[in-house]
Write an enzyme that holds these catalytic residues in place. Structure first.
Site, PDB file in Angstrom:
ATOM      1  N   TYR A 108       0.831  -1.200   0.000  1.00  0.00           N
ATOM      2  CA  TYR A 108       0.000   0.000   0.000  1.00  0.00           C
ATOM      3  C   TYR A 108       0.873   1.260   0.000  1.00  0.00           C
ATOM      4  O   TYR A 108       0.637   2.200  -0.760  1.00  0.00           O
ATOM      5  CB  TYR A 108      -0.921  -0.020   1.219  1.00  0.00           C
ATOM      6  CG  TYR A 108      -1.973   1.069   1.226  1.00  0.00           C
ATOM      7  CD1 TYR A 108      -3.098   0.959   0.414  1.00  0.00           C
ATOM      8  CD2 TYR A 108      -1.848   2.182   2.041  1.00  0.00           C
ATOM      9  CE1 TYR A 108      -4.079   1.949   0.413  1.00  0.00           C
ATOM     10  CE2 TYR A 108      -2.809   3.176   2.049  1.00  0.00           C
ATOM     11  CZ  TYR A 108      -3.928   3.042   1.244  1.00  0.00           C
ATOM     12  OH  TYR A 108      -4.890   4.036   1.243  1.00  0.00           O
ATOM     13  N   LYS A 110       1.064   4.191  -2.887  1.00  0.00           N
ATOM     14  CA  LYS A 110       0.690   5.577  -2.607  1.00  0.00           C
ATOM     15  C   LYS A 110       1.888   6.531  -2.735  1.00  0.00           C
ATOM     16  O   LYS A 110       1.714   7.677  -3.156  1.00  0.00           O
ATOM     17  CB  LYS A 110       0.052   5.680  -1.221  1.00  0.00           C
ATOM     18  CG  LYS A 110      -1.294   4.956  -1.115  1.00  0.00           C
ATOM     19  CD  LYS A 110      -2.318   5.489  -2.116  1.00  0.00           C
ATOM     20  CE  LYS A 110      -3.693   4.865  -1.891  1.00  0.00           C
ATOM     21  NZ  LYS A 110      -4.709   5.422  -2.817  1.00  0.00           N
TER      22      LYS A 110
END
Length: 251
Positions: free
Chosen positions: A157, A161
């Protein structure tokens, strides 16, 4: 121009990926409340249609898989055919598959980057081509506090990002002089239905104790930041990342 005029999106066509639920849903509702015509893109067409049935200003729902370029092209082409333009794109589609780094498998790594990073870029690229024709537009990408600091069990993740911030800055650099601004917002935990379940109990209380404001964000607070960045009053903001984390990343 007054603040109220800046946040008037009448006659603006706004495309929101992952718009049927969570943060995306709040963004769609907020834009519609300010006069925009909202196009809700989501894998769940039924849920997207349920949302658009509650929105004014000729809102429209389309099924779209942001990991599939043919699906992206078909959706954007349909929107342009129907409305002749896209003024604002919000890349809100995203997933979070969490595991300690030593056990993350290729499938969950690939899926996370495919949705969060690759999908964000190719949707921006496809819509950006339409915006470049008109010489004006605004793209807002949903990043995360996980794009600024390391979070345990978030390796895929975080990678996705952090990548979103890189894409945002490069597009802002390349397209800023051609009338298109590209920015991102980076929330902390947001109290969507999924957020409430994932961070209930002691786990959530422990994280909130690390946030100076002592709480998580509401979906509407993220939506308000997105509307600001898409407004005429923010035309000089380009390549920025707006943290909505209550101060978590300052410590």
């Amino acid at each position: 121009m007054t603040i109220a005029e800046n946040l008037n999106f009448k006659e603006k066509i706004v495309l929101v990926t992952g718009g049927a639920s969570g943060i995306g849903r709040a963004i769609c509702q907020s834009f519609a409340n300010q006069g925009a015509t909202v196009v809700v893109l989501d894998m769940n067409l039924e849920l997207a249609q349920e949302l658009t049935s509650t929105l004014e200003n000729d809102a429209f729902a389309l099924q779209c898989d942001v990991t599939n370029n043919n699906s992206i092209d078909q959706a954007v082409s349909t929107v342009v055919q129907k409305y002749s333009k896209i003024d604002i794109l919000v890349n809100s589609a995203g997933i979070a598959l969490l595991n300690p780094a030593e056990v993350v498998g290729q499938a969950e790594w690939d899926k996370t980057l495919s949705v969060n990073l690759t999908g964000t870029f190719f949707m921006s690229q496809r819509v950006g081509k339409e915006m470049l024709k008109s010489g004006k537009g605004s793209i807002i990408n949903l990043a995360s506090q996980a794009a600024s600091v390391a979070l345990t069990d978030h390796v895929a993740y975080c990678a996705s990002k952090f990548g979103v911030l890189g894409v945002t800055k490069v597009l802002a650099s390349e397209w800023g002089g051609r009338g298109i601004t590209v920015n991102s917002v980076s929330p902390t935990v947001v109290l969507t239905e999924l957020g409430k379940k994932a961070w209930a109990g002691a786990k959530g209380e422990a994280l909130k104790s690390l946030i100076p404001t002592g709480r998580f964000a509401e979906p509407e607070e993220v939506a308000s930041a997105v509307l600001f960045l898409a407004s005429e009053g923010a035309r000089m903001i380009n390549g920025a990342d707006l943290l909505i984390d209550g101060g978590y990343t300052i410590r």
